[in-house]
Design an enzyme around this catalytic site. Structure first.
Site, PDB file in Angstrom:
ATOM      1  N   GLY A 128      -6.060   4.417   5.130  1.00 50.33           N
ATOM      2  CA  GLY A 128      -7.196   5.165   6.076  1.00 50.33           C
ATOM      3  C   GLY A 128      -7.563   4.236   7.097  1.00 50.33           C
ATOM      4  O   GLY A 128      -8.075   4.807   8.081  1.00 50.33           O
ATOM      5  N   VAL A 129      -7.820   3.169   6.771  1.00 50.54           N
ATOM      6  CA  VAL A 129      -8.473   2.219   7.817  1.00 50.54           C
ATOM      7  C   VAL A 129      -7.477   1.917   8.968  1.00 50.54           C
ATOM      8  O   VAL A 129      -7.997   1.790  10.040  1.00 50.54           O
ATOM      9  CB  VAL A 129      -8.966   0.937   7.023  1.00 50.54           C
ATOM     10  CG1 VAL A 129      -7.614  -0.146   6.699  1.00 50.54           C
ATOM     11  CG2 VAL A 129      -9.931  -0.083   8.004  1.00 50.54           C
ATOM     12  N   GLU A 135      -8.371   2.823  12.738  1.00 51.39           N
ATOM     13  CA  GLU A 135      -8.197   2.008  13.954  1.00 51.39           C
ATOM     14  C   GLU A 135      -7.150   2.417  14.939  1.00 51.39           C
ATOM     15  O   GLU A 135      -7.337   2.186  16.072  1.00 51.39           O
ATOM     16  CB  GLU A 135      -7.245   0.838  13.466  1.00 51.39           C
ATOM     17  CG  GLU A 135      -6.942  -0.489  14.005  1.00 51.39           C
ATOM     18  CD  GLU A 135      -8.199  -0.996  14.991  1.00 51.39           C
ATOM     19  OE1 GLU A 135      -8.126  -1.428  16.142  1.00 51.39           O
ATOM     20  OE2 GLU A 135      -9.313  -0.851  14.400  1.00 51.39           O
ATOM     21  N   HIS A 157       0.885  -1.274   0.002  1.00 52.08           N
ATOM     22  CA  HIS A 157      -0.007  -0.022  -0.119  1.00 52.08           C
ATOM     23  C   HIS A 157       0.747   1.262   0.053  1.00 52.08           C
ATOM     24  O   HIS A 157       0.979   2.016   1.079  1.00 52.08           O
ATOM     25  CB  HIS A 157      -0.887   0.008   1.151  1.00 52.08           C
ATOM     26  CG  HIS A 157      -2.206   0.948   1.129  1.00 52.08           C
ATOM     27  ND1 HIS A 157      -2.077   2.328   1.510  1.00 52.08           N
ATOM     28  CD2 HIS A 157      -3.306   0.770   0.629  1.00 52.08           C
ATOM     29  CE1 HIS A 157      -3.186   2.836   1.373  1.00 52.08           C
ATOM     30  NE2 HIS A 157      -4.002   2.074   0.684  1.00 52.08           N
ATOM     31  N   ILE A 217       2.106   4.702   1.384  1.00 55.64           N
ATOM     32  CA  ILE A 217       0.868   5.761   2.283  1.00 55.64           C
ATOM     33  C   ILE A 217       0.275   4.660   3.226  1.00 55.64           C
ATOM     34  O   ILE A 217      -0.124   3.420   2.929  1.00 55.64           O
ATOM     35  CB  ILE A 217       0.200   6.397   1.306  1.00 55.64           C
ATOM     36  CG1 ILE A 217      -0.757   7.556   1.972  1.00 55.64           C
ATOM     37  CG2 ILE A 217      -0.869   5.383   0.596  1.00 55.64           C
ATOM     38  CD1 ILE A 217      -1.623   8.217   1.203  1.00 55.64           C
TER      39      ILE A 217
END
Length: 150
Positions: A53-54, A58, A44, A50
């Protein structure tokens, strides 16, 4: 064992809070540095890593779990209960987070209705620029059983 590990059951490689910076009343502030060697950066994205977003989300939810463990006067997962995520809303991502970046995470409990605790989370960089914010709710539950592994 760190203060964070005493409060919540999460462990590496799925622990995204490095330290608690402060706790005052219904607010807890934590810090996290995203390390370049973390495995998810390999995919990723290759050659342009980067932070997903998840995983930023978290980190905020784990900071909320630290706050709830302190407010509920017991370590999560130690028989006193665990916060179970029950609602996520109004999430906004404003800036990307790259390997090596340090973030500040602030979580506040806004209200409690029955067994549900409504929180707001904010992630910013050390200069104070907002990275993301989210509204979420958790239910504090006592563990009903133990998961065994084969």
């Amino acid at each position: 064992m760190t203060e964070v590990e005493k409060l919540i059951p999460h462990r590496p490689p799925f622990l995204f809070v490095d330290e608690i910076v402060s706790h005052e009343g219904e607010t807890l502030v934590a810090r996290r540095t995203w390390r370049a060697e973390e495995d998810f950066y390999k995919g990723h994205y290759p050659n342009a890593p980067i932070t997903p977003g998840v995983l930023l989300s978290e980190a905020v939810f784990q900071t909320g779990a630290c706050l709830m463990a302190k407010l509920m006067a017991g370590a999560a997962g130690q028989g006193g209960g665990v916060p179970l995520l029950s609602k996520v809303s109004d999430i906004r991502f404003r800036l990307p987070v790259y390997p090596g970046d340090t973030v500040i995470i602030e979580v506040k409990r806004k209200e409690t209705i029955g067994e549900f605790h409504f929180l707001t989370g904010l992630m910013k960089n050390p200069e104070g620029k907002k990275i993301m914010n989210v509204e979420f709710a958790v239910a504090w539950k006592k563990p009903e059983g133990q998961v065994t592994t084969a």
